[in-house]
Design a protein around this motif. Structure first.
Motif, PDB file in Angstrom:
ATOM      1  N   CYS A  55     -55.470  78.066  28.765  1.00 45.79           N
ATOM      2  CA  CYS A  55     -54.094  77.586  28.632  1.00 45.79           C
ATOM      3  C   CYS A  55     -54.004  76.087  28.903  1.00 45.79           C
ATOM      4  CB  CYS A  55     -53.178  78.327  29.611  1.00 45.79           C
ATOM      5  SG  CYS A  55     -53.177  80.119  29.354  1.00 45.79           S
ATOM      6  N   LEU A  69     -43.218  75.600  21.174  1.00 45.22           N
ATOM      7  CA  LEU A  69     -44.632  75.478  21.538  1.00 45.22           C
ATOM      8  C   LEU A  69     -45.531  76.018  20.423  1.00 45.22           C
ATOM      9  CD1 LEU A  69     -44.693  76.679  25.268  1.00 45.22           C
ATOM     10  CD2 LEU A  69     -45.238  74.376  24.455  1.00 45.22           C
ATOM     11  N   ASN A  99     -39.180  78.104  25.065  1.00 46.09           N
ATOM     12  CA  ASN A  99     -40.525  77.722  24.660  1.00 46.09           C
ATOM     13  C   ASN A  99     -40.794  77.922  23.174  1.00 46.09           C
ATOM     14  OD1 ASN A  99     -41.477  77.088  27.377  1.00 46.09           O
ATOM     15  ND2 ASN A  99     -41.372  79.285  27.766  1.00 46.09           N
ATOM     16  N   TYR A 125     -44.581  79.579  32.931  1.00 45.76           N
ATOM     17  CA  TYR A 125     -43.575  78.530  32.738  1.00 45.76           C
ATOM     18  C   TYR A 125     -42.512  78.599  33.820  1.00 45.76           C
ATOM     19  CZ  TYR A 125     -40.575  82.182  30.658  1.00 45.76           C
ATOM     20  OH  TYR A 125     -39.818  83.313  30.437  1.00 45.76           O
ATOM     21  N   VAL A 153     -45.096  74.056  31.731  1.00 46.50           N
ATOM     22  CA  VAL A 153     -45.498  75.291  31.066  1.00 46.50           C
ATOM     23  C   VAL A 153     -46.985  75.210  30.741  1.00 46.50           C
ATOM     24  CG1 VAL A 153     -44.777  74.355  28.823  1.00 46.50           C
ATOM     25  CG2 VAL A 153     -45.080  76.817  29.079  1.00 46.50           C
ATOM     26  N   TYR A 154     -47.659  76.346  30.852  1.00 47.50           N
ATOM     27  CA  TYR A 154     -49.030  76.478  30.388  1.00 47.50           C
ATOM     28  C   TYR A 154     -49.015  77.471  29.234  1.00 47.50           C
ATOM     29  CZ  TYR A 154     -50.997  73.993  34.409  1.00 47.50           C
ATOM     30  OH  TYR A 154     -51.320  73.024  35.325  1.00 47.50           O
ATOM     31  N   PHE A 155     -49.604  77.087  28.103  1.00 45.62           N
ATOM     32  CA  PHE A 155     -49.554  77.953  26.922  1.00 45.62           C
ATOM     33  C   PHE A 155     -50.948  78.089  26.317  1.00 45.62           C
ATOM     34  CE2 PHE A 155     -49.417  73.718  25.256  1.00 45.62           C
ATOM     35  CZ  PHE A 155     -50.032  73.774  24.016  1.00 45.62           C
ATOM     36  N   THR A 156     -51.148  79.151  25.554  1.00 44.48           N
ATOM     37  CA  THR A 156     -52.411  79.344  24.860  1.00 44.48           C
ATOM     38  C   THR A 156     -52.199  79.262  23.357  1.00 44.48           C
ATOM     39  OG1 THR A 156     -54.287  80.835  24.479  1.00 44.48           O
ATOM     40  CG2 THR A 156     -52.152  81.879  24.880  1.00 44.48           C
ATOM     41  N   LEU A 207     -48.330  80.841  22.722  1.00 44.62           N
ATOM     42  CA  LEU A 207     -47.576  81.673  23.662  1.00 44.62           C
ATOM     43  C   LEU A 207     -47.552  81.056  25.054  1.00 44.62           C
ATOM     44  CD1 LEU A 207     -46.147  84.432  24.287  1.00 44.62           C
ATOM     45  CD2 LEU A 207     -48.420  85.290  24.922  1.00 44.62           C
ATOM     46  N   ALA A 208     -46.369  80.957  25.646  1.00 45.22           N
ATOM     47  CA  ALA A 208     -46.242  80.480  27.025  1.00 45.22           C
ATOM     48  C   ALA A 208     -46.789  81.547  27.968  1.00 45.22           C
ATOM     49  CB  ALA A 208     -44.784  80.188  27.343  1.00 45.22           C
ATOM     50  N   ARG A 265     -40.071  83.930  17.701  1.00 44.67           N
ATOM     51  CA  ARG A 265     -40.029  82.990  18.822  1.00 44.67           C
ATOM     52  C   ARG A 265     -38.690  82.979  19.553  1.00 44.67           C
ATOM     53  NH1 ARG A 265     -44.232  79.272  18.795  1.00 44.67           N
ATOM     54  NH2 ARG A 265     -45.630  79.416  17.021  1.00 44.67           N
TER      55      ARG A 265
END
Length: 223
Positions: A136, A171, A168, A178, A151-154, A174-175, A162
């Motif tokens: 992420c 982005l 999010n 967050y 936020v950390y997302f992949t 996917l978050a 969405r």
């Protein structure tokens, strides 16, 4: 001759293995999944308040095509948001003890209720961590009112729908973790599990009775 044959077999094996690895590296479109988020609220209060009662709650997201159902389950009760992928209409179910409300929103109502999250801009940072097995990337989101969140997302999972996570939706993935604000408190959502099994269509049905039905405008007056 045998040596040449063995070299050819090894070469083909390497090429096939590389092809499979490349295929596995491709992002997965999230058309059907159940995503569970753990919720942590940092109130820093020695005396429990209403927000503290939500600490330890979970948010469960059911995705099926363009439809979604989001459930926040806590000691206070359950609130569900069902988005009809065909019409864009939204149904919010609030179940707190014996009080049960069903609020019906049009697609425009839903957009208005989330207008504070429109035009969120993200700054992507060169910082990464692993959450539930996915790599992420960190991003900082900035809202129109000047507030920001982390936020950390992949990029390995790409939601088809969405609108279930309006904050999010811009982005490129996917978050997985967050922040969101609940009043003056900061709430952190972190994915605890993702299940790719089929989601029953019944998850997106709305109740026929047992709820006080309200329009979006009526619900605003009730707040």
């Amino acid at each position: 001759m045998k040596r040449i044959y063995l070299i050819a077999v090894l070469l083909v094996s390497v090429l096939v293995s590389g092809s499979l690895m490349a295929q596995n590296a491709q992002p997965r479109k999230l058309t059907e999944a159940t995503i569970s988020y753990d919720i942590v609220i940092n109130t820093n209060n020695s005396t429990p308040k209403a927000a503290d009662l939500l600490d330890g709650a979970v948010s469960i997201i059911y995705l099926k095509g363009n439809s979604s159902r989001s459930e926040m389950v806590s000691s206070l009760g359950t609130q569900s948001t069902i988005i009809d992928g065909k019409t864009g209409n939204v149904t919010i179910l609030k179940e707190y003890g014996e009080q049960k409300y069903m609020i019906n929103l049009t697609a425009n109502d839903w957009k208005e209720s989330n207008k504070k999250y429109e035009d969120v801009t993200f700054t992507y940072e060169n910082e990464f961590k692993t959450i539930s097995g996915y790599n992420c990337q960190k991003a900082t989101g900035k809202l129109a009112d000047g507030s920001s969140f982390t936020v950390y997302f992949t990029k390995d999972l790409i939601p088809v729908n969405r609108d279930f996570q309006y904050l999010n939706k811009a982005l490129p993935g996917l978050a997985m973790q967050y922040e969101a604000n609940m009043g003056k408190q900061k709430v952190t959502y972190t994915v605890s599990s993702i299940n790719f099994n089929l989601v029953p269509a019944a998850k997106f049905d709305t109740p026929k009775s047992g709820y006080r039905v309200m329009t979006y405008d009526e619900s605003k007056g009730a707040n």
